[in-house]
Scaffold this motif. Structure first.
Motif, PDB file in Angstrom:
ATOM      1  N   ASN A 185       0.849  -1.192   0.000  1.00 29.68           N
ATOM      2  CA  ASN A 185       0.000   0.000   0.000  1.00 29.68           C
ATOM      3  C   ASN A 185       0.881   1.236   0.000  1.00 29.68           C
ATOM      4  N   ASP A 187       0.270   5.415  -0.343  1.00 25.25           N
ATOM      5  CA  ASP A 187      -0.917   6.257  -0.257  1.00 25.25           C
ATOM      6  C   ASP A 187      -0.570   7.628   0.331  1.00 25.25           C
ATOM      7  N   ASN A 205      -2.095  -8.338  -2.773  1.00 18.78           N
ATOM      8  CA  ASN A 205      -2.867  -7.116  -2.949  1.00 18.78           C
ATOM      9  C   ASN A 205      -1.983  -5.876  -3.056  1.00 18.78           C
ATOM     10  N   THR A 207      -2.174  -1.626  -3.718  1.00 14.48           N
ATOM     11  CA  THR A 207      -2.940  -0.394  -3.909  1.00 14.48           C
ATOM     12  C   THR A 207      -1.971   0.769  -3.993  1.00 14.48           C
ATOM     13  N   ARG A 209      -1.739   4.836  -4.585  1.00 17.80           N
ATOM     14  CA  ARG A 209      -2.544   6.055  -4.590  1.00 17.80           C
ATOM     15  C   ARG A 209      -1.641   7.282  -4.482  1.00 17.80           C
ATOM     16  N   GLY A 227      -4.867  -2.076  -7.644  1.00 14.14           N
ATOM     17  CA  GLY A 227      -5.663  -0.864  -7.843  1.00 14.14           C
ATOM     18  C   GLY A 227      -4.812   0.392  -7.905  1.00 14.14           C
ATOM     19  N   TYR A 229      -5.405   4.466  -7.770  1.00 16.30           N
ATOM     20  CA  TYR A 229      -6.403   5.477  -7.448  1.00 16.30           C
ATOM     21  C   TYR A 229      -5.755   6.848  -7.287  1.00 16.30           C
ATOM     22  N   ILE A 386     -11.488   2.644  -0.515  1.00 21.12           N
ATOM     23  CA  ILE A 386     -11.035   1.344  -0.038  1.00 21.12           C
ATOM     24  C   ILE A 386     -12.180   0.355  -0.222  1.00 21.12           C
ATOM     25  N   SER A 389     -12.425  -0.831  -3.845  1.00 24.47           N
ATOM     26  CA  SER A 389     -11.571  -1.889  -4.359  1.00 24.47           C
ATOM     27  C   SER A 389     -12.137  -3.240  -3.952  1.00 24.47           C
TER      28      SER A 389
END
Ligand SMILES: *[C@@H]1O[C@H](CO)[C@@H](O)[C@H](O)[C@H]1NC(C)=O
Ligand SMILES: *[C@@H]1O[C@H](CO)[C@@H](O)[C@H](O)[C@H]1NC(C)=O
Ligand SMILES: *[C@@H]1O[C@H](CO)[C@@H](O)[C@H](O)[C@H]1NC(C)=O
Ligand SMILES: *[C@@H]1O[C@H](CO)[C@@H](O)[C@H](O)[C@H]1NC(C)=O
Ligand SMILES: *[C@@H]1O[C@H](CO)[C@@H](O)[C@H](O)[C@H]1NC(C)=O
Ligand SMILES: *[C@@H]1O[C@H](CO)[C@@H](O)[C@H](O)[C@H]1NC(C)=O
Ligand SMILES: *[C@@H]1O[C@H](CO)[C@@H](O)[C@H](O)[C@H]1NC(C)=O
Ligand SMILES: *[C@@H]1O[C@H](CO)[C@@H](O)[C@H](O)[C@H]1NC(C)=O
Ligand SMILES: *[C@@H]1O[C@H](CO)[C@@H](O)[C@H](O)[C@H]1NC(C)=O
Length: 399
Positions: A185, A187, A205, A207, A209, A227, A229, A386, A389
């Protein structure tokens, strides 16, 4: 007189011995509040237990001598600590926890290589790390709310969880890690973060951002969801990515994104969601064959290129403000390649999920929608990204 000196010397030697004896070097938690407390541990080569730096620690604290701490090294709420250093510690078996150290400006660990878990939060005065040996092994890394502009000094070979968020000055992060086995992650690290994973092959996973560029040249498999974003980048390229096995692929609200290049992507276990990328005028997934969830693309783009589709288990929602040709997709719906609810239209109001039945004033539409798709639409409107996703992964299947 001579004899007395000898006795003193003997006491001094035995003092050194007792410092390295079991009681000092293997207590559950050794607490350090001062330089003297740190010196008391200096002769332990291994500290079997944890080290807690107390809130009274101030100025410079040097914990040199020990090569290893089997437990944790915890420094919290020491508001007068400016420098934490150790020339000798190579391994921290447990957590290396730093929290709420308001004036800590130097973190110098010249031998540190292995840490069980890095957990650093609220370090508003720490600009960089002095880790010349480079930390290359950590099971989990959480770095949040720091003043760090670089993470040079951390270059991992493997990691389970990597979570870097809310470090407003962070400009670059590159790590050689090949596998990220549980979570990645990144972010809210300010507007200029260039992220590079030159050797990342396999990830769970992921993510991403608020980053301004990302490099994933080797990524082959994501076992989870992937993902992107609210990023600032203009392109995403994953030239070696073949599958996102058990989750969704999502591109949401990346305003400058113009080019998604995933030429080998064949399988997506969950859905494929593209929404609110205002600069994305063309979409192509040349190898995409199997989608376990829904394909859900909305925006202002020309007819997407999806020549390899063989099996879409979920629905299909394609809405563009530019004129698109739905005839090929309609055939795929008719032949059963697309199994779920089908919408494909050119509309001024392109939205993700299928719009509720009858309410759209689409120009060229061949659409159908059901209660299930309405449920998706409501959920997709919830503002939690969140949540989105997850929705991409689960409700996408219903569409
Ligand atoms: C942070 O540490 C200071 C002492 O330096 C303390 O007064 C404050 O309550 C701590 N903040 C939190 C959120 O624990
Ligand atoms: C990465 O993960 C794959 C799949 O689990 C495994 O085969 C490989 O050995 C791992 N590589 C490293 C460097 O841990
Ligand atoms: C990925 O995230 C999903 C949904 O949050 C979760 O069910 C799954 O266990 C995660 N996968 C891994 C490998 O952590
Ligand atoms: C992340 O991006 C969004 C959208 O551009 C923006 O609203 C938000 O403030 C950004 N957050 C940070 C911390 O940069
Ligand atoms: C891409 O995959 C191929 C085949 O697995 C491999 O030979 C090549 O080294 C990979 N490229 C990168 C940049 O990792
Ligand atoms: C991928 O993740 C699933 C659960 O999300 C797990 O059962 C499976 O073993 C994982 N595959 C690999 C290669 O780790
Ligand atoms: C998109 O990116 C790929 C890979 O970087 C590149 O080869 C391709 O030319 C780009 N396409 C466009 C239309 O810019
Ligand atoms: C869609 O894109 C075209 C071409 O880039 C542009 O002319 C048009 O104004 C855009 N429409 C909307 C609603 O953004
Ligand atoms: C796209 O943006 C609109 C308007 O801000 C919002 O209602 C919608 O939920 C967004 N879609 C996604 C998938 O985030």
């Amino acid at each position: 007189m001579f004899a007395r000196n000898l006795i003193l010397a003997a006491v001094a030697v035995s003092g050194v011995h007792s410092a390295s004896s079991a009681s000092v070097c293997s207590q559950a938690t050794a607490t350090i509040n001062s330089a003297a407390d740190a010196t008391a541990l200096a002769s332990c080569s291994t500290i079997s237990g944890s080290v807690l730096v107390g809130t009274a620690a101030a100025g410079t604290l040097d914990i040199s001598g020990p090569k290893q701490i089997t437990g944790d090294l915890i420094v919290e709420n020491a508001g007068e600590l400016t420098t934490l250093s150790s020339s000798s510690i190579g391994t921290i078996g447990g957590s290396f926890l730093l929290n709420n150290l308001t004036i800590l400006s130097t973190l110098s660990m010249s031998s540190l290589v292995t840490v069980g878990k890095i957990s650093w939060t609220a370090l508003p005065a720490l600009p960089s790390l002095t880790f010349p040996a480079t930390v290359s092994s950590a099971k989990s890394v959480l770095i949040t709310n720091t003043f760090l502009s670089t993470l040079d000094g951390i270059n991992l070979m493997t990691v389970d969880t990597l979570d870097i968020n809310n470090n407003n000055r962070l400009k670059t992060f590159s790590t050689q890690v090949a596998n990220i086995t549980a979570l990645l992650n990144v972010d809210s690290n300010g507007q200029n973060l260039d992220l590079a994973f030159p050797n990342l092959i396999w990830a769970a996973n992921m993510t991403i951002r608020n980053v301004s560029s990302i490099s994933l040249p080797s990524l082959a498999t994501v076992n989870g969801s992937l993902g992107f974003y609210e990023n600032y980048f203009t392109s995403v390229s994953a030239p070696n990515l073949t599958s996102v096995t058990s989750g969704s692929l999502a591109f949401v609200a990346n305003p400058s994104l113009a080019n998604i290049s995933m030429p080998l992507l064949k399988t997506i276990g969950g859905g494929d969601l593209i929404a609110n990328n205002s600069g994305l005028d063309a979409i192509s997934f040349p190898a995409l064959s199997t989608v376990g969830g829904a394909i859900d693309f909305s925006g202002n783009f020309t007819t997407p290129t999806l020549p390899g589709l063989t099996d879409v288990k979920g629905g299909f929602n394609m809405q563009s403000t530019t004129s698109i040709d739905c005839t090929g997709f309609q055939k795929e719906k008719n032949s059963g390649v697309i199994q779920g609810t089908y919408t494909c239209k050119t509309t001024a109001d392109a939205t993700s999920g299928t719009s509720s039945s009858g309410s759209s004033t689409s120009s060229s539409a061949s659409s159908s929608s059901t209660a299930k798709s309405a449920a998706f639409h409501i959920s997709a409107n919830s503002q939690s990204v969140i949540g989105l996703s997850v929705i991409g992964g689960f409700l996408g299947m219903l569409l």
